[in-house]
Design a protein around this motif. Structure first.
Motif, PDB file in Angstrom:
ATOM      1  N   ASP A   1       0.812  -1.213   0.000  1.00 16.42           N
ATOM      2  CA  ASP A   1       0.000   0.000   0.000  1.00 16.42           C
ATOM      3  C   ASP A   1       0.851   1.271   0.000  1.00 16.42           C
ATOM      4  OD1 ASP A   1       1.008  -0.261   2.538  1.00 16.42           O
ATOM      5  OD2 ASP A   1      -0.858   0.236   3.579  1.00 16.42           O
ATOM      6  N   HIS A   2       2.140   1.137  -0.295  1.00 14.30           N
ATOM      7  CA  HIS A   2       3.025   2.304  -0.327  1.00 14.30           C
ATOM      8  C   HIS A   2       2.866   3.015  -1.672  1.00 14.30           C
ATOM      9  CE1 HIS A   2       6.667   4.740  -0.174  1.00 14.30           C
ATOM     10  NE2 HIS A   2       6.775   4.436   1.111  1.00 14.30           N
ATOM     11  N   GLN A   3       2.706   4.342  -1.617  1.00 13.12           N
ATOM     12  CA  GLN A   3       2.438   5.106  -2.829  1.00 13.12           C
ATOM     13  C   GLN A   3       3.514   4.895  -3.893  1.00 13.12           C
ATOM     14  OE1 GLN A   3       2.796   9.693  -3.324  1.00 13.12           O
ATOM     15  NE2 GLN A   3       0.651   9.360  -2.801  1.00 13.12           N
ATOM     16  N   ASP A   4       4.779   4.911  -3.510  1.00  7.80           N
ATOM     17  CA  ASP A   4       5.857   4.731  -4.480  1.00  7.80           C
ATOM     18  C   ASP A   4       5.773   3.362  -5.144  1.00  7.80           C
ATOM     19  OD1 ASP A   4       6.688   7.196  -3.661  1.00  7.80           O
ATOM     20  OD2 ASP A   4       8.483   6.503  -2.618  1.00  7.80           O
ATOM     21  N   ALA A   5       5.536   2.328  -4.334  1.00  8.83           N
ATOM     22  CA  ALA A   5       5.460   0.965  -4.865  1.00  8.83           C
ATOM     23  C   ALA A   5       4.298   0.826  -5.849  1.00  8.83           C
ATOM     24  CB  ALA A   5       5.307  -0.032  -3.719  1.00  8.83           C
ATOM     25  N   ILE A   6       3.169   1.394  -5.500  1.00  4.58           N
ATOM     26  CA  ILE A   6       1.977   1.311  -6.358  1.00  4.58           C
ATOM     27  C   ILE A   6       2.248   1.960  -7.706  1.00  4.58           C
ATOM     28  CG2 ILE A   6      -0.397   2.136  -6.621  1.00  4.58           C
ATOM     29  CD1 ILE A   6      -0.628   1.870  -3.533  1.00  4.58           C
ATOM     30  N   ARG A   7       2.894   3.118  -7.674  1.00  7.90           N
ATOM     31  CA  ARG A   7       3.121   3.866  -8.913  1.00  7.90           C
ATOM     32  C   ARG A   7       4.225   3.240  -9.765  1.00  7.90           C
ATOM     33  NH1 ARG A   7       2.048  10.175  -7.046  1.00  7.90           N
ATOM     34  NH2 ARG A   7      -0.134   9.828  -6.496  1.00  7.90           N
ATOM     35  N   ARG A   8       5.246   2.691  -9.155  1.00 11.58           N
ATOM     36  CA  ARG A   8       6.283   2.019  -9.935  1.00 11.58           C
ATOM     37  C   ARG A   8       5.713   0.787 -10.634  1.00 11.58           C
ATOM     38  NH1 ARG A   8      10.962   2.702  -5.224  1.00 11.58           N
ATOM     39  NH2 ARG A   8      10.796   4.986  -5.213  1.00 11.58           N
ATOM     40  N   LYS A   9       4.851   0.070  -9.928  1.00 14.95           N
ATOM     41  CA  LYS A   9       4.204  -1.088 -10.546  1.00 14.95           C
ATOM     42  C   LYS A   9       3.305  -0.652 -11.703  1.00 14.95           C
ATOM     43  CE  LYS A   9       2.478  -4.256  -7.825  1.00 14.95           C
ATOM     44  NZ  LYS A   9       1.535  -4.963  -6.903  1.00 14.95           N
ATOM     45  N   ALA A  10       2.619   0.457 -11.521  1.00 16.59           N
ATOM     46  CA  ALA A  10       1.753   0.973 -12.599  1.00 16.59           C
ATOM     47  C   ALA A  10       2.587   1.329 -13.821  1.00 16.59           C
ATOM     48  CB  ALA A  10       0.980   2.195 -12.106  1.00 16.59           C
ATOM     49  N   GLY A  11       3.772   1.896 -13.617  1.00 14.50           N
ATOM     50  CA  GLY A  11       4.656   2.219 -14.735  1.00 14.50           C
ATOM     51  C   GLY A  11       5.136   0.973 -15.448  1.00 14.50           C
ATOM     52  N   TYR A  12       5.435  -0.067 -14.686  1.00 10.95           N
ATOM     53  CA  TYR A  12       5.831  -1.370 -15.250  1.00 10.95           C
ATOM     54  C   TYR A  12       4.715  -1.913 -16.143  1.00 10.95           C
ATOM     55  CZ  TYR A  12       6.105  -6.544 -14.879  1.00 10.95           C
ATOM     56  OH  TYR A  12       6.097  -7.904 -15.125  1.00 10.95           O
ATOM     57  N   ARG A  13       3.509  -1.884 -15.641  1.00 11.65           N
ATOM     58  CA  ARG A  13       2.372  -2.399 -16.406  1.00 11.65           C
ATOM     59  C   ARG A  13       2.144  -1.579 -17.685  1.00 11.65           C
ATOM     60  NH1 ARG A  13      -1.204  -5.704 -13.272  1.00 11.65           N
ATOM     61  NH2 ARG A  13      -2.827  -5.165 -14.772  1.00 11.65           N
ATOM     62  N   ARG A  14       2.261  -0.264 -17.555  1.00 19.85           N
ATOM     63  CA  ARG A  14       2.024   0.594 -18.724  1.00 19.85           C
ATOM     64  C   ARG A  14       3.039   0.322 -19.826  1.00 19.85           C
ATOM     65  NH1 ARG A  14       3.353   6.109 -20.365  1.00 19.85           N
ATOM     66  NH2 ARG A  14       4.377   6.614 -18.386  1.00 19.85           N
ATOM     67  N   ALA A  15       4.302   0.139 -19.442  1.00 30.09           N
ATOM     68  CA  ALA A  15       5.339  -0.120 -20.440  1.00 30.09           C
ATOM     69  C   ALA A  15       5.067  -1.438 -21.178  1.00 30.09           C
ATOM     70  CB  ALA A  15       6.706  -0.157 -19.768  1.00 30.09           C
ATOM     71  N   LEU A  16       4.661  -2.465 -20.446  1.00 34.40           N
ATOM     72  CA  LEU A  16       4.357  -3.752 -21.075  1.00 34.40           C
ATOM     73  C   LEU A  16       3.169  -3.626 -22.022  1.00 34.40           C
ATOM     74  CD1 LEU A  16       4.725  -6.225 -18.064  1.00 34.40           C
ATOM     75  CD2 LEU A  16       6.332  -5.885 -19.937  1.00 34.40           C
ATOM     76  N   GLU A  17       2.110  -2.981 -21.546  1.00 32.44           N
ATOM     77  CA  GLU A  17       0.906  -2.839 -22.373  1.00 32.44           C
ATOM     78  C   GLU A  17       1.190  -2.024 -23.626  1.00 32.44           C
ATOM     79  OE1 GLU A  17      -1.667  -1.101 -19.511  1.00 32.44           O
ATOM     80  OE2 GLU A  17      -2.149  -3.014 -18.518  1.00 32.44           O
ATOM     81  N   GLU A  18       1.977  -0.959 -23.467  1.00 34.34           N
ATOM     82  CA  GLU A  18       2.311  -0.113 -24.616  1.00 34.34           C
ATOM     83  C   GLU A  18       3.109  -0.893 -25.658  1.00 34.34           C
ATOM     84  OE1 GLU A  18       5.413   3.316 -24.793  1.00 34.34           O
ATOM     85  OE2 GLU A  18       3.551   4.189 -24.023  1.00 34.34           O
ATOM     86  N   ALA A  19       3.934  -1.842 -25.197  1.00 36.37           N
ATOM     87  CA  ALA A  19       4.754  -2.648 -26.109  1.00 36.37           C
ATOM     88  C   ALA A  19       4.000  -3.860 -26.655  1.00 36.37           C
ATOM     89  CB  ALA A  19       6.017  -3.101 -25.395  1.00 36.37           C
ATOM     90  N   GLY A  20       2.757  -4.022 -26.239  1.00 34.49           N
ATOM     91  CA  GLY A  20       1.969  -5.164 -26.695  1.00 34.49           C
ATOM     92  C   GLY A  20       2.346  -6.466 -26.020  1.00 34.49           C
ATOM     93  N   LEU A  21       2.981  -6.380 -24.846  1.00 35.26           N
ATOM     94  CA  LEU A  21       3.372  -7.571 -24.093  1.00 35.26           C
ATOM     95  C   LEU A  21       2.339  -7.855 -22.995  1.00 35.26           C
ATOM     96  CD1 LEU A  21       7.182  -6.834 -23.661  1.00 35.26           C
ATOM     97  CD2 LEU A  21       6.120  -8.418 -25.274  1.00 35.26           C
ATOM     98  N   PRO A  22       2.095  -9.127 -22.722  1.00 36.96           N
ATOM     99  CA  PRO A  22       1.107  -9.451 -21.680  1.00 36.96           C
ATOM    100  C   PRO A  22       1.612  -9.091 -20.286  1.00 36.96           C
ATOM    101  CG  PRO A  22       2.246 -11.432 -22.409  1.00 36.96           C
ATOM    102  CD  PRO A  22       2.680 -10.328 -23.334  1.00 36.96           C
ATOM    103  N   VAL A  23       0.706  -8.671 -19.424  1.00 38.43           N
ATOM    104  CA  VAL A  23       1.043  -8.444 -18.021  1.00 38.43           C
ATOM    105  C   VAL A  23       0.734  -9.740 -17.289  1.00 38.43           C
ATOM    106  CG1 VAL A  23       0.594  -7.077 -15.965  1.00 38.43           C
ATOM    107  CG2 VAL A  23       0.495  -5.989 -18.209  1.00 38.43           C
ATOM    108  N   ASP A  24       1.763 -10.535 -17.048  1.00 36.71           N
ATOM    109  CA  ASP A  24       1.608 -11.862 -16.455  1.00 36.71           C
ATOM    110  C   ASP A  24       1.643 -11.759 -14.932  1.00 36.71           C
ATOM    111  OD1 ASP A  24       1.737 -14.469 -15.614  1.00 36.71           O
ATOM    112  OD2 ASP A  24       3.347 -15.067 -16.979  1.00 36.71           O
ATOM    113  N   PRO A  25       0.528 -12.061 -14.254  1.00 42.01           N
ATOM    114  CA  PRO A  25       0.504 -11.953 -12.780  1.00 42.01           C
ATOM    115  C   PRO A  25       1.573 -12.809 -12.110  1.00 42.01           C
ATOM    116  CG  PRO A  25      -1.709 -12.260 -13.669  1.00 42.01           C
ATOM    117  CD  PRO A  25      -0.763 -12.483 -14.801  1.00 42.01           C
ATOM    118  N   GLU A  26       1.992 -13.900 -12.762  1.00 36.56           N
ATOM    119  CA  GLU A  26       3.001 -14.768 -12.159  1.00 36.56           C
ATOM    120  C   GLU A  26       4.375 -14.102 -12.105  1.00 36.56           C
ATOM    121  OE1 GLU A  26       1.990 -19.401 -12.515  1.00 36.56           O
ATOM    122  OE2 GLU A  26       2.746 -18.509 -14.389  1.00 36.56           O
TER     123      GLU A  26
END
Length: 334
Positions: A190-215
């Motif tokens: 629930d740390h703001q920095d952690a939440i936002r860094r993860k969101a950036g990770y997801r955005r980069a993958l989605e923008e590149a057309g790569l799946p966001v694999d929960p595993e």
């Protein structure tokens, strides 16, 4: 003469000036004739007089101290911010008082109350997981600035970095090197920095057309154990990956250790990117690619702004940005 027994009267006699003149020099309240000022300063030196800061504070209504409540003393990032505050205040007549809020909200509240009990003129909160209503209360009691956290309604009172963009840039670097199976070891849930860094990770993958694999997304705690445990769990499950984006450098170091124990090479087999660019990162084996935060600059800017805030003067917090520092822990994927 015992310096503890030296009074304004003693100094006035030695300097051949009035007691009010001595008081004005000590408190720097109103202009004093240069010759008389020099005489007072010379008398103070001869008598080994040291002004009582607390007494001066009572007289002026200010303690000339600034409270600094940091989220975690010992954290490279928060300590670098604190060093910036120290550096900036060293050129002023303000002194900092530090208290460690740690991660828990209740500890942060106790630390804040300790600082306010010392009658600080202002409060710089570094990080902190204090609830927003508690921070609003502090702001009503004493001039308050937040460093390393964004809060709605605190315009020009929060100095923070775009962690979502930083996470995006770190992941984008790995994608640009040809990596498609990228692990993210996150920070505290629930740390703001952690939440936002993860969101950036997801955005980069989605923008590149790569799946966001929960595993490939592993929960962590911003520490070395998180890196070790995440990599061990992934390898034990047989999950394939070629790169790791860790929420901070300590987590990256833990990940590096776990890979080393399994005979997995960095960066030949797995690339690693950390976050913070702590001083030791350049001396990892291999040197760590990481996201550099201008922590020291943040501390300096916060101290400058706080002095102006206390004086009710105009100021503007700067827009500081992070950047990816590329070292030898990353390489292109064939």
């Amino acid at each position: 003469m015992n310096k503890k027994s030296v009074t304004i009267t003693d100094i006035a006699k030695r300097a051949n000036v009035s007691k009010s003149t001595v008081s004005r020099v000590i408190n720097n309240s109103t202009p004093v004739n240069p010759e008389k000022r020099d005489a007072v300063l010379a008398a103070m030196k001869e008598l080994h007089f040291e002004p009582n800061i607390f007494a001066r504070g009572l007289a002026s209504g200010q303690s000339r101290t600034i409270g600094v409540m940091t989220q975690n003393i010992g954290s490279p990032f928060y300590d670098a911010i604190s060093q910036g505050i120290l550096t900036s205040l060293a050129t002023t007549d303000y002194s900092p008082i530090f208290a460690d809020g740690r991660w828990r909200a209740e500890t942060g509240i106790a630390a804040a109350e300790t600082l306010l009990g010392r009658m600080v003129d202002g409060l710089i909160v570094v990080g902190s997981r204090l609830p927003e209503d508690e921070l609003d209360e502090l702001k009503d009691r004493v001039p308050t600035l937040i460093v390393g956290r964004e809060i709605d309604g605190w315009e020009n009172l929060c100095l923070f970095l775009d962690n979502e963009r930083a996470g995006y840039e770190a992941t984008k670097l790995l994608i640009g090197l040809g990596h498609k199976q990228i692990v993210h070891i996150s920070g505290i849930e629930d740390h703001q920095d952690a939440i936002r860094r993860k969101a950036g990770y997801r955005r980069a993958l989605e923008e590149a057309g790569l799946p966001v694999d929960p595993e490939l997304i592993c929960d962590g705690e911003f520490d070395g154990d998180s890196g070790v445990n995440a990599i061990e769990n992934l390898l034990n499950k047989g999950i394939k990956f070629t790169a790791v984006f860790a929420a901070n450098d300590m987590t990256a170091l833990g990940a590096r250790l776990a890979l080393y124990r399994r005979g997995i090479r960095v960066p030949e087999d797995v690339s690693i990117v950390g976050f913070d660019d702590q001083a030791e990162s350049a001396f990892f084996t291999p040197p760590l690619t990481t996201v550099k935060q201008p922590a020291n600059e943040m501390g300096v800017a916060a101290a400058v702004a706080m002095i102006k805030l206390i004086a009710d003067e105009e100021y503007k917090l700067p827009n500081l940005e992070s950047k990816v520092v590329v070292r030898e822990s990353t390489m292109a994927r064939d």
